[in-house]
Write an enzyme that holds these catalytic residues in place. Sequence first.
Site, mmCIF file in Angstrom:
data_model
loop_
_atom_site.group_PDB
_atom_site.id
_atom_site.type_symbol
_atom_site.label_atom_id
_atom_site.label_comp_id
_atom_site.label_asym_id
_atom_site.label_seq_id
_atom_site.Cartn_x
_atom_site.Cartn_y
_atom_site.Cartn_z
ATOM 1 N N GLY A 188 1.051 -2.053 0.419
ATOM 2 C CA GLY A 188 -0.125 0.012 0.320
ATOM 3 C C GLY A 188 1.008 0.922 -0.502
ATOM 4 O O GLY A 188 1.827 0.910 -0.537
ATOM 5 N N SER A 189 0.256 2.308 0.994
ATOM 6 C CA SER A 189 1.508 3.487 0.897
ATOM 7 C C SER A 189 1.813 3.511 1.804
ATOM 8 O O SER A 189 1.926 3.363 3.133
ATOM 9 C CB SER A 189 -0.021 4.672 0.981
ATOM 10 N N VAL A 192 0.290 4.821 5.668
ATOM 11 C CA VAL A 192 0.136 4.030 5.920
ATOM 12 C C VAL A 192 0.855 2.761 6.178
ATOM 13 O O VAL A 192 1.246 2.925 7.839
ATOM 14 C CB VAL A 192 -1.162 2.686 5.227
ATOM 15 N N GLU A 210 5.294 -3.232 1.162
ATOM 16 C CA GLU A 210 5.186 -3.393 -0.851
ATOM 17 C C GLU A 210 5.098 -2.586 -0.694
ATOM 18 O O GLU A 210 3.964 -1.751 -0.658
ATOM 19 C CB GLU A 210 5.196 -4.304 -1.328
ATOM 20 N N CYS A 244 1.754 -0.777 -9.115
ATOM 21 C CA CYS A 244 2.782 0.254 -8.298
ATOM 22 C C CYS A 244 4.146 0.590 -9.089
ATOM 23 O O CYS A 244 4.955 1.185 -8.721
ATOM 24 C CB CYS A 244 2.885 -0.825 -7.321
#
Lengths: 469, 502
Positions: A188-189, A192, A210, A244
């Site tokens: 994710g980001s 977070v 990741e 991504c």
Amino acid sequence: MDTQSQVVSRLRSVFASGVTIPEEFRRAQLTKLMSMIKENQEVIVKALHKDFSKPKFEAILSEVEIVVNDLHYTISNLSSWMKPEYVSKNLATKLDTCFVRREPLGVVLIIGAWNYPVQLILLPLIGAIAAGNCVVIKPSEISAATSSLIAELIPKYLSQDCYAVVTGGSEETKSLLQNRFDHIFYTGSQTVARSILQAASVHLTPVTLELGGKCPCLIYGRIDMPAAARRLVWSKFFNAGQSCVAPDYVLCSPAIRDALLPVIRQTLEDFYSKEPQSCPDLSRIVSPRHWTRLMELLGKSGGKVVIGGESDEEDKYIAPTVLVDVAEDDALMKEEIFGPILPILTVESLQEGIDFMNRQERPLALYVFSDESHIVNTVLENTKSGGFCSNDGIVQMTLPTLPFGGIGASGCGQYHGRWSFETFTHRRGCMLRGWALERLNTLRYPPYTESKLSWLRWSTSPESTCSLM
Amino acid sequence: MNENDEWYRFVFKMSREQLVVQQARKSFLTGKTKPLEFRIHQLKSLLRFISERRGDITDAVKRDLGKSEKGTELFETLGLEGEIGLAVEKLAEWAAPRPVEKNLLTITDEVYVQPEPLGVVLIIGAWNYPWAITLQPLVGAIAAGNAAVIKPSEVSSHSAKVMEELLPKYLDKDLYPVVTGGVAETQELLKQRFDHVFYTGNSTVGKLVMEAAARHLTPVTLELGGKSPCYIDKSCDISVACRRITWGKFVNCGQTCIAPDYILCEPSIQSRVVEEIKKNIKEFYTENPKTFEDYGRIINQRHFKRVMALMEGSTVAAGGDSDESQCYIEPTVLQDVTGESKVMKEEIFGPLLPIITVSGVDEAIQFINEREKPLVVYVFSHNNKLIKRVIAETSSGALLANDCLVHFTVSTLPFGGVGNSGMGCYHGRHSFDQLSHLRSCLIKQLKMEGINSMRYPPHTAKKLGWARFLLLKRVNVCKLRRMAMLAMLAGLASFVVQRFLR
């Protein structure tokens, strides 16, 4: 209905019972996972289409086949990965048995993302199961249809005792993280990710992150323009740019830009027809919120739209769009785009391109398009990224033998294939000494003398075996 | 820090730590550390440092821990020299590209994993083996091509001072600066952005280090501690077992992260164990360990008081004597200890050896599993089945059967913890890999575009079939080569038959 903590402690007792350890169990679960995917291919494709109109081709390739491939690879190699790895010793330990044992960590947490909701949950899950763990799976709530499908299918095929799916949004994730896990795998980001790391540090839980970043694509030197354009367009607009590892922006000379634009235009037409919105092979943006984010970025950008630019809010549609005259401090350069918008920035020299890329945060992938191998090598040697691919995009992640992961702001840890297995494994160093030759041991006992020291120096060096032979 | 640095700092309102890290990064970005020759040169200088300054090093350790010169050599510098020698010898192999299996689509491409430096690494050392623990990660950091900021523990203050003064005379001082100081300086360092933080110490501080690193999404290696249990099977050779355990426990006065923390054994052998340990203590450290050169001291008053307090409520079976003025604690054995005793509440890290009685290996395994995962599990037994059970039913950083500590010397074994005892590992090649980024590289050409068209839209079912095949099927290149070889041989054979045997 169990609370989250109840789920976690139930899994912990199941893990302690040792049921996930035997190879047969792991193999059986992986085989069931394979059946789950193969038997439900149609409904998976349908759910992905519901979430973001993902074309069937893309869904099958990037969500079904890539998982099936990894499963085959893992199942056929599981035995050898699980075997103890005997290691070389020094003379002092020659008669002993030294090996590395691969052991499960315990109860691990996998948090998925919405852009490839199947792959990003199942690829790490394969590794976690293969490594003998119990797993809590938290799919992303944003890809709602696919995530609820996963929540429905997993308990149907896999052991409900050992693997639990937890659904919900950010609040549920936050409370889930208060529990103790033996590893957390997050896709994710960055924002977070920081709070996940903070939560993990309370329990000293190792994490794999990741994340994303802006994957640059440098086009330089002598180049087969049509081939480069096709590969660039394919990897950029696959899943409407919501990958991504999609090339985020292009860096090239003004001359290459001018030569590239008409070829991109033609390629887009070849791929998605003159009416991309009605082409079934183009995805949509996943949610109204993300659509708005992208449209705002376009609005704030100082660049000029030369291809595309059309949009449709109700349909969550944005046409494949290319902009030029984009500066380094443009709105489009301030965050990962994650959409079908391709800015082209110009540089005057290779060094300028390299310096530009090095000024940014380290990306998940870095791309170079060039027919000149020395240019490819120069970029490879003078930049940093999670992964590197020359003359293509995205495909480096289809090989389960290549480690997939970031560096710096794009993440830490790696997975796919055996790398997934190792992520969820503890490598325990084991040494079994003999009882004989206790007299030799006197070399190390006090009182310490110079001669004892010399013997020890010799017998514990790695070369000592060679000199004896 | 020289006058220019001070002025620079003042003008730009930088802390000393900020400046040091900035300089290290600047130096790293020049690309100096990339060539293997540079790294080998630095490693060889580090080796020279250890041999030329042996006297300063052993003197510092004597003042810090009361350790004898030979003791320091045995437990600090010997291992370090081995690690450096190994790194110098193997660096080319470790740093080389690592090819991986390809798929049909990439069959003509170069596909490999390239180890690359991470950037600027922070190494926070510990006080119990101030040289080995601080410099061994440094060997890996240098070998992997990183810059490294070295923060030795302020608790072993003499060693820290010597490191700060002398290391810059041997290593590149911009790339490998030594920063001394206490908690405040460490916190200031942790505010800076590193590409990896390598911390050795206790779990409490480990959590804080991880939390601080989280702000910059920095990965960490944590070499922590725990209570390493030691199970003695009643039918083993108790005399040899106790000899090895006594050595492992009282080296460095028990201040070793992998020291056997406590013993588990059946009640029937407890008194024999006590007798054997007593015997070995006398043999190793004489009747009066206090005056014996090869027995050390507790690092400082705070730890002395901490360890002494742990004895509360337990029966002393051997030793027990102490001298606060010297931070001396006699090698001590405690018997009939229980899980609730004070001495079982934290890692002892001192010369107290509690014995807890259990009914057998089942109870021992249960006892171990009720607690946090330790750095190492020790088991003494002649019964391989029993040893295998302990391996299979417990979890720990490492497992060593029938001895103590020595797994540390096998550089091919990954050295690290799990759970509360840490994350990540090092030693030998593991240090190199831990402090490298393994970058996946796919070098393609723009040729063979025809095959690629399988994956481009407009999508058809036929294209899908081909794409699946090419993109995703893995190929065993060796098998293909073998098949090609066989085909060639068959062709050759038939040619020979036709030509010569008609």
